[in-house]
Design a protein around this motif. Structure first.
Motif, PDB file in Angstrom:
ATOM      1  N   ALA A  53      45.352   9.511  -2.353  1.00 15.49           N
ATOM      2  CA  ALA A  53      43.829   9.820  -1.554  1.00 15.49           C
ATOM      3  C   ALA A  53      43.616  11.309  -1.533  1.00 15.49           C
ATOM      4  O   ALA A  53      42.672  11.870  -1.691  1.00 15.49           O
ATOM      5  CB  ALA A  53      44.089   9.525   0.124  1.00 15.49           C
ATOM      6  N   ALA A  54      44.997  12.213  -1.578  1.00 17.42           N
ATOM      7  CA  ALA A  54      44.814  13.602  -1.720  1.00 17.42           C
ATOM      8  C   ALA A  54      44.423  14.216  -3.046  1.00 17.42           C
ATOM      9  O   ALA A  54      43.845  15.225  -3.013  1.00 17.42           O
ATOM     10  CB  ALA A  54      46.152  14.292  -1.346  1.00 17.42           C
ATOM     11  N   GLU A  55      44.216  13.104  -4.031  1.00 21.54           N
ATOM     12  CA  GLU A  55      43.756  13.537  -5.513  1.00 21.54           C
ATOM     13  C   GLU A  55      42.141  13.588  -5.216  1.00 21.54           C
ATOM     14  O   GLU A  55      41.649  14.388  -6.377  1.00 21.54           O
ATOM     15  CB  GLU A  55      44.166  12.512  -6.420  1.00 21.54           C
ATOM     16  N   VAL A  56      41.520  12.912  -4.281  1.00 22.80           N
ATOM     17  CA  VAL A  56      40.158  12.761  -3.982  1.00 22.80           C
ATOM     18  C   VAL A  56      39.441  13.431  -2.838  1.00 22.80           C
ATOM     19  O   VAL A  56      38.412  13.701  -2.959  1.00 22.80           O
ATOM     20  CB  VAL A  56      39.559  11.675  -4.309  1.00 22.80           C
ATOM     21  N   THR A  57      40.264  13.900  -1.957  1.00 22.09           N
ATOM     22  CA  THR A  57      39.645  14.633  -0.785  1.00 22.09           C
ATOM     23  C   THR A  57      40.629  15.521  -0.042  1.00 22.09           C
ATOM     24  O   THR A  57      41.858  14.959  -0.132  1.00 22.09           O
ATOM     25  CB  THR A  57      39.104  13.286   0.233  1.00 22.09           C
ATOM     26  N   ASP A  58      40.198  16.429   0.633  1.00 20.41           N
ATOM     27  CA  ASP A  58      41.284  17.122   1.405  1.00 20.41           C
ATOM     28  C   ASP A  58      41.398  16.445   2.892  1.00 20.41           C
ATOM     29  O   ASP A  58      42.496  16.829   3.588  1.00 20.41           O
ATOM     30  CB  ASP A  58      40.821  18.452   1.761  1.00 20.41           C
ATOM     31  N   GLU A  59      40.693  15.524   3.435  1.00 20.87           N
ATOM     32  CA  GLU A  59      40.595  14.933   4.534  1.00 20.87           C
ATOM     33  C   GLU A  59      41.447  13.696   4.462  1.00 20.87           C
ATOM     34  O   GLU A  59      40.995  12.388   4.475  1.00 20.87           O
ATOM     35  CB  GLU A  59      39.196  14.878   4.981  1.00 20.87           C
ATOM     36  N   VAL A  60      42.698  13.753   4.402  1.00 24.33           N
ATOM     37  CA  VAL A  60      43.508  12.629   4.439  1.00 24.33           C
ATOM     38  C   VAL A  60      44.354  12.461   5.778  1.00 24.33           C
ATOM     39  O   VAL A  60      44.928  13.369   6.251  1.00 24.33           O
ATOM     40  CB  VAL A  60      44.630  13.052   3.418  1.00 24.33           C
ATOM     41  N   THR A  61      44.381  11.354   6.115  1.00 25.55           N
ATOM     42  CA  THR A  61      45.086  10.953   7.260  1.00 25.55           C
ATOM     43  C   THR A  61      46.033   9.863   7.218  1.00 25.55           C
ATOM     44  O   THR A  61      45.998   9.005   6.808  1.00 25.55           O
ATOM     45  CB  THR A  61      44.067  10.223   8.554  1.00 25.55           C
ATOM     46  N   TYR A  62      47.097  10.278   7.987  1.00 22.85           N
ATOM     47  CA  TYR A  62      48.331   9.517   7.741  1.00 22.85           C
ATOM     48  C   TYR A  62      48.369   8.468   9.046  1.00 22.85           C
ATOM     49  O   TYR A  62      48.385   8.898  10.433  1.00 22.85           O
ATOM     50  CB  TYR A  62      49.468  10.400   8.018  1.00 22.85           C
ATOM     51  N   LEU A  63      48.275   7.249   8.706  1.00 23.16           N
ATOM     52  CA  LEU A  63      48.142   6.235   9.888  1.00 23.16           C
ATOM     53  C   LEU A  63      49.293   5.178   9.733  1.00 23.16           C
ATOM     54  O   LEU A  63      49.151   3.807   9.729  1.00 23.16           O
ATOM     55  CB  LEU A  63      46.963   5.637   9.843  1.00 23.16           C
ATOM     56  N   GLY A  64      50.477   5.521   9.589  1.00 24.99           N
ATOM     57  CA  GLY A  64      51.680   4.600   9.695  1.00 24.99           C
ATOM     58  C   GLY A  64      51.503   4.055  10.886  1.00 24.99           C
ATOM     59  O   GLY A  64      52.017   2.639  10.682  1.00 24.99           O
ATOM     60  N   ALA A  65      51.186   4.506  11.916  1.00 25.08           N
ATOM     61  CA  ALA A  65      51.012   3.702  13.144  1.00 25.08           C
ATOM     62  C   ALA A  65      49.781   2.970  13.318  1.00 25.08           C
ATOM     63  O   ALA A  65      48.830   3.147  14.451  1.00 25.08           O
ATOM     64  CB  ALA A  65      51.238   4.694  14.274  1.00 25.08           C
ATOM     65  N   HIS A  66      49.437   2.271  12.310  1.00 28.02           N
ATOM     66  CA  HIS A  66      48.149   1.253  12.397  1.00 28.02           C
ATOM     67  C   HIS A  66      48.443   0.140  13.110  1.00 28.02           C
ATOM     68  O   HIS A  66      47.900  -0.198  14.361  1.00 28.02           O
ATOM     69  CB  HIS A  66      47.593   1.110  10.987  1.00 28.02           C
ATOM     70  N   VAL A  67      49.388  -0.751  12.629  1.00 33.02           N
ATOM     71  CA  VAL A  67      50.060  -1.915  13.431  1.00 33.02           C
ATOM     72  C   VAL A  67      51.592  -1.870  13.012  1.00 33.02           C
ATOM     73  O   VAL A  67      51.885  -1.133  12.034  1.00 33.02           O
ATOM     74  CB  VAL A  67      49.323  -3.169  13.097  1.00 33.02           C
ATOM     75  N   VAL A  68      52.157  -2.614  13.837  1.00 32.98           N
ATOM     76  CA  VAL A  68      53.686  -2.951  13.630  1.00 32.98           C
ATOM     77  C   VAL A  68      53.750  -4.036  12.311  1.00 32.98           C
ATOM     78  O   VAL A  68      53.046  -5.120  12.677  1.00 32.98           O
ATOM     79  CB  VAL A  68      54.423  -3.287  14.734  1.00 32.98           C
ATOM     80  N   PRO A  69      54.428  -3.771  11.418  1.00 31.12           N
ATOM     81  CA  PRO A  69      54.224  -4.697  10.194  1.00 31.12           C
ATOM     82  C   PRO A  69      55.192  -6.118  10.686  1.00 31.12           C
ATOM     83  O   PRO A  69      55.856  -5.787  11.326  1.00 31.12           O
ATOM     84  CB  PRO A  69      54.964  -3.794   8.817  1.00 31.12           C
ATOM     85  N   ALA A  70      54.780  -7.256  10.112  1.00 34.24           N
ATOM     86  CA  ALA A  70      55.221  -8.537  10.309  1.00 34.24           C
ATOM     87  C   ALA A  70      56.733  -8.171  10.117  1.00 34.24           C
ATOM     88  O   ALA A  70      57.498  -9.021  11.193  1.00 34.24           O
ATOM     89  CB  ALA A  70      54.774  -9.386   9.388  1.00 34.24           C
ATOM     90  N   GLU A  71      57.462  -7.605   9.258  1.00 36.72           N
ATOM     91  CA  GLU A  71      58.807  -7.690   9.238  1.00 36.72           C
ATOM     92  C   GLU A  71      59.711  -6.990  10.417  1.00 36.72           C
ATOM     93  O   GLU A  71      60.846  -6.884  10.270  1.00 36.72           O
ATOM     94  CB  GLU A  71      59.217  -7.203   7.664  1.00 36.72           C
ATOM     95  N   MET A  72      58.724  -6.053  11.113  1.00 42.57           N
ATOM     96  CA  MET A  72      59.485  -5.371  12.125  1.00 42.57           C
ATOM     97  C   MET A  72      59.038  -5.699  13.434  1.00 42.57           C
ATOM     98  O   MET A  72      59.158  -4.866  14.319  1.00 42.57           O
ATOM     99  CB  MET A  72      59.348  -3.843  11.518  1.00 42.57           C
ATOM    100  N   ARG A  73      58.461  -6.622  13.610  1.00 45.06           N
ATOM    101  CA  ARG A  73      57.789  -7.086  15.030  1.00 45.06           C
ATOM    102  C   ARG A  73      58.840  -7.426  15.873  1.00 45.06           C
ATOM    103  O   ARG A  73      58.562  -7.428  17.250  1.00 45.06           O
ATOM    104  CB  ARG A  73      56.813  -8.209  14.705  1.00 45.06           C
TER     105      ARG A  73
END
Length: 290
Positions: A53-73
């Protein structure tokens, strides 16, 4: 792409998909794009998404906390520790912002306490703050965003009077970014943009183009929905989509046509801006190459 598809895709495939989306957006008048991660949910896949994403825009947002993935619920605390630790360390060099889906009405999103931990860790790593809040029901997202000075709180579908008061009080810092394409796609209630604007809340409009709740990249469509369903005039909707969007990114060099601003422009094949809502669905907007 789903999480599984994102993980399986190669870099070249992801770059091609990103280029296609950006071309689609530019063809509809969008000149500035924020790109979030959140569909990898491993250290390697989140880092890769942000690096591309950083290759195409400066406005890049880290959203690792989108949801808890299935393997770690079965280990929510472990995933929050990963998001605020090893994953953050890998992702922060490629991002400007950190975001979190603060939503007690979803079993896989994050509580207020977990969201605070994610945001404070992101801020300590030098990232600006953003929040997904109050999308599925009333919750702590809006007031947490205002308390911590987040640049934007996205969705704001369900707001209490206390939430509105908080947004008024932090209007110089925190923008309520409304995403009417999501309400259209999910048949959710429409945020009362008219009431928010009248109360003194800083509002923005955005597309929230994503494969889960709104797979539209059309800002003209978003403007038309805001006029038709959310009580804004065409002029107010255009301002929310341009100057409001710039405020939500804490940018003063875009979103306005003034001396000192960038020539960040869109051309309408129409007599005036009214046609953005009057001719809904007709491709009249084009991003200008200056």
């Amino acid at each position: 792409m789903s999480v599984a598809a994102t993980r399986e895709a190669g870099d070249d495939h992801l770059r091609a998909a990103l280029a296609a989306r950006l071309a689609e957006m530019r063809a509809q008048g969008t000149t500035t794009v924020e790109v979030k991660s959140g569909y990898g949910l491993t250290v390697a896949d989140e880092e890769r998404a942000l690096r591309l994403a950083a290759e195409v825009t400066d406005e890049v947002t880290y959203l690792g906390a989108h949801v808890v993935p299935a393997e770690m619920r079965d280990d929510r605390a472990g995933y929050v520790e990963l998001v605020t630790g090893e994953m953050l360390a890998a992702c922060a060099p490629h991002a400007r912002w950190v975001d979190v889906f603060c939503e007690p009405h979803s079993p896989h999103a994050f509580t207020g306490e977990e969201s605070r931990e994610v945001l404070e860790a992101g801020r300590a790593a030098g990232l600006g703050l953003r929040v997904h809040g109050n999308q599925l029901g009333h919750g702590p997202g809006v007031q947490l965003a205002c308390e911590l000075g987040a640049a934007s709180v996205d969705h704001c579908t369900y707001l209490s009077s206390a939430d509105v008061d908080a947004l008024v009080g932090c209007a110089g810092t925190t923008t309520a970014t409304l995403l009417p394409g999501v309400e259209f796609s999910t048949r959710s209630p429409w945020p009362d943009a008219r009431a928010l604007l009248d109360a003194g809340v800083s509002i923005a409009l955005a597309s929230d183009c994503n494969p889960g709740t709104c797979y539209s990249s059309s800002m003209p469509f978003v403007i038309a929905l805001a006029v038709r369903e959310m009580g804004l005039t065409p002029s107010e909707a255009v301002v929310a989509a341009t100057r409001g969007g710039a405020r939500a990114l804490h940018r003063d060099d875009i979103g306005r046509i003034e001396v000192g601003a960038r020539a960040d422009l869109a051309l309408l094949e129409a007599p005036n801006h009214l046609h953005l809502s009057y001719r809904a669905g007709v491709p009249i907007a084009r991003a200008l190459e200056v």
